[in-house]
Design an enzyme around this catalytic site. Structure first.
Site, mmCIF file in Angstrom:
data_model
loop_
_atom_site.group_PDB
_atom_site.id
_atom_site.type_symbol
_atom_site.label_atom_id
_atom_site.label_comp_id
_atom_site.label_asym_id
_atom_site.label_seq_id
_atom_site.Cartn_x
_atom_site.Cartn_y
_atom_site.Cartn_z
ATOM 1 N N ALA A 1 0.830 -1.215 0.000
ATOM 2 C CA ALA A 1 0.000 0.000 0.000
ATOM 3 C C ALA A 1 0.864 1.264 0.000
ATOM 4 O O ALA A 1 1.956 1.272 0.560
ATOM 5 C CB ALA A 1 -0.904 -0.001 1.228
ATOM 6 N N HIS B 1 -4.433 4.638 7.635
ATOM 7 C CA HIS B 1 -3.028 5.050 7.608
ATOM 8 C C HIS B 1 -2.720 5.797 6.313
ATOM 9 O O HIS B 1 -2.160 6.897 6.337
ATOM 10 C CB HIS B 1 -2.107 3.829 7.751
ATOM 11 C CG HIS B 1 -0.675 4.212 7.733
ATOM 12 N ND1 HIS B 1 0.062 4.426 8.873
ATOM 13 C CD2 HIS B 1 0.157 4.470 6.705
ATOM 14 C CE1 HIS B 1 1.286 4.796 8.551
ATOM 15 N NE2 HIS B 1 1.368 4.823 7.234
ATOM 16 N N GLU B 2 -3.151 5.225 5.185
ATOM 17 C CA GLU B 2 -2.877 5.875 3.884
ATOM 18 C C GLU B 2 -3.642 7.181 3.761
ATOM 19 O O GLU B 2 -3.115 8.175 3.258
ATOM 20 C CB GLU B 2 -3.265 4.938 2.734
ATOM 21 C CG GLU B 2 -2.503 3.625 2.684
ATOM 22 C CD GLU B 2 -1.008 3.800 2.859
ATOM 23 O OE1 GLU B 2 -0.382 2.910 3.461
ATOM 24 O OE2 GLU B 2 -0.461 4.838 2.413
ATOM 25 N N HIS C 1 -1.851 10.064 5.247
ATOM 26 C CA HIS C 1 -0.859 10.694 4.364
ATOM 27 C C HIS C 1 -1.553 11.684 3.420
ATOM 28 O O HIS C 1 -1.080 12.811 3.238
ATOM 29 C CB HIS C 1 -0.143 9.631 3.526
ATOM 30 C CG HIS C 1 0.836 8.810 4.289
ATOM 31 N ND1 HIS C 1 1.878 9.344 5.026
ATOM 32 C CD2 HIS C 1 0.945 7.468 4.424
ATOM 33 C CE1 HIS C 1 2.577 8.379 5.580
ATOM 34 N NE2 HIS C 1 2.048 7.230 5.235
ATOM 35 N N GLU D 1 3.865 9.543 9.350
ATOM 36 C CA GLU D 1 3.387 8.175 9.619
ATOM 37 C C GLU D 1 2.355 8.133 10.739
ATOM 38 O O GLU D 1 1.625 7.156 10.878
ATOM 39 C CB GLU D 1 4.565 7.271 9.964
ATOM 40 C CG GLU D 1 5.590 7.142 8.858
ATOM 41 C CD GLU D 1 4.959 6.802 7.522
ATOM 42 O OE1 GLU D 1 5.538 7.181 6.496
ATOM 43 O OE2 GLU D 1 3.891 6.164 7.490
ATOM 44 N N HIS E 1 10.696 -2.576 2.587
ATOM 45 C CA HIS E 1 11.373 -1.287 2.720
ATOM 46 C C HIS E 1 12.857 -1.343 2.406
ATOM 47 O O HIS E 1 13.472 -0.294 2.155
ATOM 48 C CB HIS E 1 11.131 -0.743 4.124
ATOM 49 C CG HIS E 1 9.689 -0.499 4.398
ATOM 50 N ND1 HIS E 1 8.792 -1.542 4.540
ATOM 51 C CD2 HIS E 1 8.970 0.627 4.511
ATOM 52 C CE1 HIS E 1 7.589 -1.032 4.733
ATOM 53 N NE2 HIS E 1 7.659 0.270 4.722
ATOM 54 N N TYR F 1 8.642 4.893 11.508
ATOM 55 C CA TYR F 1 7.524 4.148 12.086
ATOM 56 C C TYR F 1 7.699 3.985 13.594
ATOM 57 O O TYR F 1 6.734 4.075 14.347
ATOM 58 C CB TYR F 1 7.375 2.788 11.399
ATOM 59 C CG TYR F 1 7.086 2.904 9.925
ATOM 60 C CD1 TYR F 1 8.015 2.536 8.964
ATOM 61 C CD2 TYR F 1 5.879 3.433 9.478
ATOM 62 C CE1 TYR F 1 7.753 2.662 7.614
ATOM 63 C CE2 TYR F 1 5.602 3.571 8.122
ATOM 64 C CZ TYR F 1 6.544 3.190 7.204
ATOM 65 O OH TYR F 1 6.289 3.326 5.860
HETATM 66 C C1 LIG Z 1 4.831 7.216 -2.529
HETATM 67 C C2 LIG Z 1 5.101 6.701 -1.155
HETATM 68 O O1 LIG Z 1 5.898 5.817 -0.934
HETATM 69 N N1 LIG Z 1 4.402 7.280 -0.144
HETATM 70 C C3 LIG Z 1 4.587 6.846 1.239
HETATM 71 C C4 LIG Z 1 3.944 7.871 2.164
HETATM 72 C C5 LIG Z 1 4.772 9.141 2.183
HETATM 73 O O2 LIG Z 1 5.973 9.033 2.478
HETATM 74 O O3 LIG Z 1 4.203 10.224 1.882
HETATM 75 C C6 LIG Z 1 3.888 5.501 1.428
HETATM 76 O O4 LIG Z 1 2.742 5.416 1.124
HETATM 77 N N2 LIG Z 1 4.605 4.477 1.949
HETATM 78 C C7 LIG Z 1 4.030 3.131 2.049
HETATM 79 C C8 LIG Z 1 3.803 2.666 3.492
HETATM 80 C C9 LIG Z 1 2.825 1.497 3.493
HETATM 81 C C10 LIG Z 1 2.609 0.777 4.849
HETATM 82 C C11 LIG Z 1 3.914 0.354 5.507
HETATM 83 O O5 LIG Z 1 4.878 0.062 4.825
HETATM 84 N N3 LIG Z 1 3.919 0.271 6.868
HETATM 85 C C12 LIG Z 1 5.104 -0.308 7.551
HETATM 86 C C13 LIG Z 1 5.056 -0.071 9.060
HETATM 87 C C14 LIG Z 1 3.689 0.006 9.653
HETATM 88 C C15 LIG Z 1 3.065 -1.148 10.104
HETATM 89 C C16 LIG Z 1 1.807 -1.063 10.686
HETATM 90 C C17 LIG Z 1 1.158 0.193 10.800
HETATM 91 O O6 LIG Z 1 -0.064 0.298 11.383
HETATM 92 C C18 LIG Z 1 1.774 1.338 10.314
HETATM 93 C C19 LIG Z 1 3.030 1.241 9.740
HETATM 94 C C20 LIG Z 1 5.145 -1.811 7.271
HETATM 95 O O7 LIG Z 1 4.125 -2.342 6.810
HETATM 96 O O8 LIG Z 1 6.202 -2.398 7.523
HETATM 97 C C21 LIG Z 1 1.796 -0.486 4.585
HETATM 98 C C22 LIG Z 1 0.770 -0.604 5.670
HETATM 99 C C23 LIG Z 1 0.762 0.669 6.465
HETATM 100 C C24 LIG Z 1 1.743 1.598 5.793
HETATM 101 C C25 LIG Z 1 3.229 3.821 4.301
HETATM 102 O O9 LIG Z 1 2.095 4.244 4.040
HETATM 103 O O10 LIG Z 1 3.949 4.296 5.222
HETATM 104 ZN ZN LIG Z 2 2.802 5.616 6.083
#
Ligand SMILES: CC(=O)N[C@@H](CC(=O)O)C(=O)NC[C@H](CC1(C(=O)N[C@@H](Cc2ccc(O)cc2)C(=O)O)CCCC1)C(=O)O
Ligand SMILES: [Zn+2]
Length: 593
Positions: free
Chosen positions: A328, A357-358, A361, A385, A487, A497
């Site tokens: 996502a 969460h999204e 953003h 975040e 990541h 995070y």
């Molecule tokens: C163009 C671009 O890249 N845009 C950035 C946003 C920006 O920088 O403007 C972005 O969309 N990054 C993707 C990333 C996705 C997710 C993630 O990777 N989460 C972490 C850690 C975590 C785990 C549980 C939780 O509740 C919250 C976080 C993981 O899953 O390990 C997947 C599920 C949730 C958030 C995000 O939204 O942060």
């Molecule tokens: Zn995020």
């Protein structure tokens, strides 16, 4: 041609400087739009031509950034009296890896990054000859629902063979190219550049203090979880070190343990606070999930999703056979009009949380869209975040779930409260060591402390030492387990995070006070509070135009990260867990997995 270098005096005229900055802003919006649009096309349709188009746009963006840096450097910006202009120029000249002047190397760097992302996003595990499954949704569902030790092990190992192992050599080259580029931007290594975004000399110490403060909560949850998992799988499956095998926590990376709630629920038979069945039964769609989230933001008086969001987002996995990056993500197209989410949404409560969460953003993008492009960021990356997660702390309360029709009735007693806090702890407390360790590993790789011949050893030292999680079978340096986590090939920094999981409770506590909610923190729901919304939007509008302690002071009434609010939120569970764990200390054997 005789190159006569005119030692032109630095320009001190601040009006001219402001004019220059405004021109850059207009130019940046165009170049950034083209890059983001090309990235979006690649992420929503992984093909070689889309990959090449994205690399081409990233090179154009880098050249634009280099030109901006060269021109901005002609101004005496360090001595400007206008502090905002000084801050703005400090960002104009800080262009990251775009500083790489060797175009061949810069193209190679971008190609490696898109190649690693493709390997990860198209990875599959073949359980039988002609049954090859992708991560989203198949392997994720398996890891979330299977209780078959060996089946979980096959999937866990298969995923790492299909991704990490194939990315290892690319990652080595990536590290050296990224470092070579960042040195040209004035930083010793890429990790130092990433830490500079927090602009705090004691940042690493502050993080260590937060981690040590919160570790007892984690140790108690880990001990309780291990005890229950031993009952399920047999004590013989567990190493003498006290660690838990990495593949039985309900998640491919053991990063959150919410899918073990059925096993770990302290008092079974209470309200079904995992509302996935209700969502399915009510024929929830991905669209509906995003509308529910949008409605919450609107109830606070925040900005609603524009029509472009609904017209151009990708809210579920395409069914036309296209390869997409399912992980996502939220997208700002920097033209003040286009904002999108790309998510292969599953109809589950876990994905409803991700939706919020999204959307957090997107709300941040909307709130700061009129700032200068260099200020269209979170106050620090952790802020970005935290926004969506703060909202979902309210959404997940049983009383809120009842308000939106996902929970028939709410039992208000001690046992139901402990059940709820356990579910939240499996999402928030379980995550803390994982959120902390990923960039501990990466910073050590970028600094050269961890060399390619011990990438995997260092990874498992941290996984065992900090998270108390060990590999379910022997690992070697032919494996590259960090590469099996999005990541790392995606080159998305991760400490944001850990920061978010601490500050979101500070924000939550403060917004609950603004909303006049005089209930225990874990029962607070700021839904429909325009007072809370006002306080939140004031901070969001700043973007990164002010140092983050100022933004923190505005929203949380203190200018530092502080674990107190998180500990207050979980206090009833902490007490309960200590009673449950016979108050014995858990010692993770240091390095050996
Ligand atoms: C163009 C671009 O890249 N845009 C950035 C946003 C920006 O920088 O403007 C972005 O969309 N990054 C993707 C990333 C996705 C997710 C993630 O990777 N989460 C972490 C850690 C975590 C785990 C549980 C939780 O509740 C919250 C976080 C993981 O899953 O390990 C997947 C599920 C949730 C958030 C995000 O939204 O942060
Ligand atoms: Zn995020």
């Amino acid at each position: 041609l005789v190159m006569n270098f005119v030692h032109s005096e630095l320009i001190t005229n601040e009006t001219a400087a402001r004019e220059f900055a405004n021109e850059v802003n207009a130019g940046s919006e165009v170049v950034m739009y083209n890059f983001v649009a090309a990235s979006w096309n690649y992420n929503t349709n992984i093909t070689t031509e889309n990959q090449q188009a994205m690399v081409d746009e990233s090179l154009k963006l880098a050249l634009f950034d280099q030109a901006v840096e060269a021109n901005a450097s002609r101004y005496d910006w360090k001595n400007f009296s206008d502090t905002d202009l000084n801050r703005l120029f400090s960002k104009l000249v800080d262009i990251g890896t775009a500083a790489m002047t060797d175009k061949v190397k810069l193209e190679r760097l971008n190609n490696i990054m898109s190649e690693m992302e493709a390997i990860y996003s198209t990875g599959k595990v073949c359980l039988t000859e002609n049954n090859c499954l992708p991560l989203d949704p198949d392997l994720s569902r398996l890891m979330a629902t299977s209780t078959d030790y060996d089946e979980l092990l096959t999937v866990w190992k298969g995923w790492r063979d299909a991704t990490g192992a194939k990315i290892k050599d690319l990652y080595k080259e990536f590290v050296s190219l990224s470092n070579e580029a960042i040195v040209q931007n004035g930083y010793p290594d890429t990790g130092a550049y990433w830490k500079s975004w927090y602009d705090t000399p004691t940042f690493e110490e502050d993080l260590k203090t937060l981690f040590e403060t919160l570790k007892p909560l984690y140790v108690n949850l880990h001990a309780y979880t291990r005890k229950k998992l031993k009952e399920r799988y047999g004590a013989d499956k567990f190493p003498t070190s006290g660690h838990i095998p990495a593949h039985i926590l309900g998640n491919m990376w053991a990063q959150t343990w919410g899918n073990l709630f059925d096993l770990l629920e302290p008092y079974p038979g209470k309200d079904d606070i995992d509302v996935t069945p209700q969502m399915v039964q009510q024929n929830y769609t991905a669209e509906k999930m995003f509308q529910v989230s949008d409605e919450f933001f609107k109830s606070l008086g925040l900005i609603e999703m524009p029509s472009e969001f609904w017209d151009h987002s990708m809210l579920k996995k395409p069914t036309d056979g296209r390869d997409v990056v399912c992980h996502a993500s939220a997208w700002d197209f920097y033209n003040k009009k286009d904002f999108r989410v790309k998510q292969c949404t599953d109809i589950t409560m876990e994905d409803l949380i991700t939706v919020h969460h999204e959307m957090g953003h997107i709300e941040y993008y909307l709130q700061y869209k009129d700032q200068h492009v260099v200020y269209r960021d979170g106050a620090n990356p952790g802020f970005h975040e935290a926004v969506g997660d703060v909202i979902s702390l309210s959404v997940q309360t049983p009383t809120h779930l009842q308000k939106i029709g996902l929970l028939p009735e709410v039992t208000n007693d001690e046992e139901a409260e402990i059940n709820f806090l356990m579910k939240m702890a499996l999402q928030k407390i379980a995550f803390l060591p994982f959120g902390y360790l990923i960039d501990q590993w990466r910073w050590s790789v970028f600094s050269g402390e961890t060399t390619p011949d011990n990438y995997n050893q260092k990874w498992w030292d941290l996984r065992c030492g900090l998270q108390g999680i060990s590999p379910p079978e022997d690992r070697t340096e032919d494996d590259f387990d960090p590469g099996a986590k999005f990541h790392i090939p995606g080159n998305t920094p991760y400490i944001r995070y850990f920061v978010s999981f601490v500050i979101q409770f500070q924000f939550h506590k403060s917004l609950c006070q603004a909303a006049g909610q005089n209930v225990p923190l874990h029962q607070c729901d700021i839904y429909q509070s325009t007072a809370a919304g006002q306080k939140l939007s004031e901070m969001l509008k700043l973007g990164s135009s002010k140092p983050w302690p100022e933004a923190m002071m505005m929203i949380a009434g203190e200018d530092k990260m502080n674990a107190a609010a998180l500990m207050e939120y979980f206090q009833p569970l902490t007490t309960w867990l200590i009673e449950q764990n016979d108050v014995y200390k858990l010692v993770f054997a240091e390095s050996n997995p």
